[in-house]
Design an enzyme around this catalytic site. Structure first.
Site, PDB file in Angstrom:
ATOM      1  N   LEU A  63      37.581  51.498  43.776  1.00  0.00           N
ATOM      2  CA  LEU A  63      39.051  52.692  44.443  1.00  0.00           C
ATOM      3  C   LEU A  63      37.972  53.469  43.553  1.00  0.00           C
ATOM      4  CD1 LEU A  63      40.818  53.755  46.031  1.00  0.00           C
ATOM      5  CD2 LEU A  63      43.179  53.731  43.919  1.00  0.00           C
ATOM      6  N   ASP A  64      37.461  54.806  43.773  1.00  0.00           N
ATOM      7  CA  ASP A  64      36.754  55.817  43.277  1.00  0.00           C
ATOM      8  C   ASP A  64      37.351  56.509  41.974  1.00  0.00           C
ATOM      9  OD1 ASP A  64      34.544  55.565  45.174  1.00  0.00           O
ATOM     10  OD2 ASP A  64      34.928  57.565  45.871  1.00  0.00           O
ATOM     11  N   PRO A  65      36.440  56.477  41.129  1.00  0.00           N
ATOM     12  CA  PRO A  65      37.563  57.208  39.907  1.00  0.00           C
ATOM     13  C   PRO A  65      37.982  58.420  40.496  1.00  0.00           C
ATOM     14  CG  PRO A  65      35.557  56.527  38.796  1.00  0.00           C
ATOM     15  CD  PRO A  65      35.122  56.131  40.651  1.00  0.00           C
ATOM     16  N   ALA A  67      40.229  58.755  42.519  1.00  0.00           N
ATOM     17  CA  ALA A  67      40.698  58.399  43.165  1.00  0.00           C
ATOM     18  C   ALA A  67      42.229  57.744  42.516  1.00  0.00           C
ATOM     19  CB  ALA A  67      40.385  57.129  44.476  1.00  0.00           C
ATOM     20  N   ARG A 198      35.681  60.443  51.544  1.00  0.00           N
ATOM     21  CA  ARG A 198      34.405  61.056  51.593  1.00  0.00           C
ATOM     22  C   ARG A 198      33.859  60.861  52.569  1.00  0.00           C
ATOM     23  NH1 ARG A 198      31.003  59.426  46.431  1.00  0.00           N
ATOM     24  NH2 ARG A 198      31.574  57.118  46.642  1.00  0.00           N
TER      25      ARG A 198
END
Length: 336
Positions: A63-65, A67, A198
């Site tokens: 999970l992206d930073p 997010a 994204r």
């Protein structure tokens, strides 16, 4: 023998501080962390591993930073079930900001394109069918995909041109939830493995002729891990403090290992068959006990998870055997 005195003019040496290592232990289950914005998935795993003093720990999908939301973290024998979670459906709620495309496809990147155009809600809804179902999607330049052994984001940060190939992904549902103002739109997307939200924001902006990027992203659920099963980091830390004082149990924050296996059938066996499967030997079930299907199952004995197996014409072949000695998750288990 006494230590040598320091030479004239030198400061006396400070005694070395003794290092204490916390003993690692066997912990088996899932922590469904409600990851905060700004934290990497790797950092989240290291925190959970330290809080539980766990020997083995890993997440089931980065999970992206930027997010927040559902980050299932497997400990111990639960790591054997990670592929089932990776393959499960995921639900995201995200906000797209129109008017700018960025090199990272989110708000942390450098602006690469701008547009004064803003889409109406009707225009947005009309564009969504092209991004629903099985589609081709080019991942973001800043992603963890490997190109000749190097991560794409490392190459992009070094200023190299990154050409990523389109991949087939599946988006089961894509819905416009609200348009709080002309510059922003909020969506929900239910999608399969390998989908980049994204990229979805980037491609929607291009389709609408206005450009766009993700300004907020939350993963709502992953397979059987739903908002009801998530725990905030501060709540988990508080529980760990209570557990250390003997006022609570860490098992209450752990989902059972088999939570990840909700999408495959369960098969109960008796003690003698369980012993054979535990040794890695196949068993043949006949009569009423014989399963009438083919494919993967998870095997239990006396209600306890024993193995992942494949069934074919009544034969049960173990693929992964579980050893659940130690702290075992029990959160969400119905009692009585």
């Amino acid at each position: 023998m006494a230590p040598a005195a320091p030479a004239e003019g030198q400061a006396p040496r400070k005694p070395k501080r003794q290092q204490f290592k916390r003993d690692k232990r066997d912990v088996h289950g899932w922590v469904v962390l409600d990851k905060p914005v700004g934290m990497t998935s790797t950092h989240a795993v290291s925190i959970i591993k330290r809080l539980f003093s766990a020997k083995r720990c890993g997440h089931a999908g980065t999970l992206d930073p930027l997010a927040s939301g559902c980050l299932p973290i497997a400990m111990g024998e639960a790591t054997k079930t990670v592929p089932f979670v990776m393959d499960s459906r995921k639900l995201y709620r995200f906000t797209v900001q129109w008017g700018e495309e960025r090199d990272t496809d989110d708000s942390e990147g450098r602006v690469t394109e701008t547009s004064p155009t803003r889409p109406t809600a009707d225009q947005i809804r009309a564009a969504l069918p092209a991004f629903t179902g099985t589609i081709q999607q080019i991942p973001p330049r800043y992603s963890a995909i490997k190109i000749e052994g190097e991560r794409a984001y490392d190459l992009a940060r070094d200023g190299q041109e990154v050409e990523l190939q389109a991949r087939t992904v599946n988006i089961g549902r894509l819905e416009l939830m609200e348009t709080p103002d002309a510059d922003h739109a909020v969506f929900e997307a239910e999608c399969g493995k390998g989908t980049y939200v994204r990229s979805l924001a980037r491609d929607l902006g291009r389709q609408l002729g206005c450009y766009g990027h993700i300004s907020a992203l939350r993963r709502v659920s992953v397979g059987g891990f739903t908002p009801e099963t998530m725990i905030l980091l501060e709540d988990l830390e508080a529980l760990c403090h209570r557990a250390a004082a003997g006022e609570a149990s860490l098992a209450d924050a752990l989902m059972p290992v088999e939570t990840a296996l909700d999408d495959i059938p369960a098969l109960a066996v008796n003690g003698s068959d369980a012993a054979r499967l535990q040794r890695g030997q196949a068993v043949l079930l006949r009569g009423r006990d014989a399963p009438n299907f083919r494919g993967p199952v998870y095997v239990t004995v006396s209600g306890r998870l024993l193995a992942l197996a494949e069934v074919d014409r009544g034969e049960v072949v173990p693929k992964r055997v579980f050893n659940l000695a130690g702290l075992i998750g029990r959160a969400g288990v119905k009692k009585g």
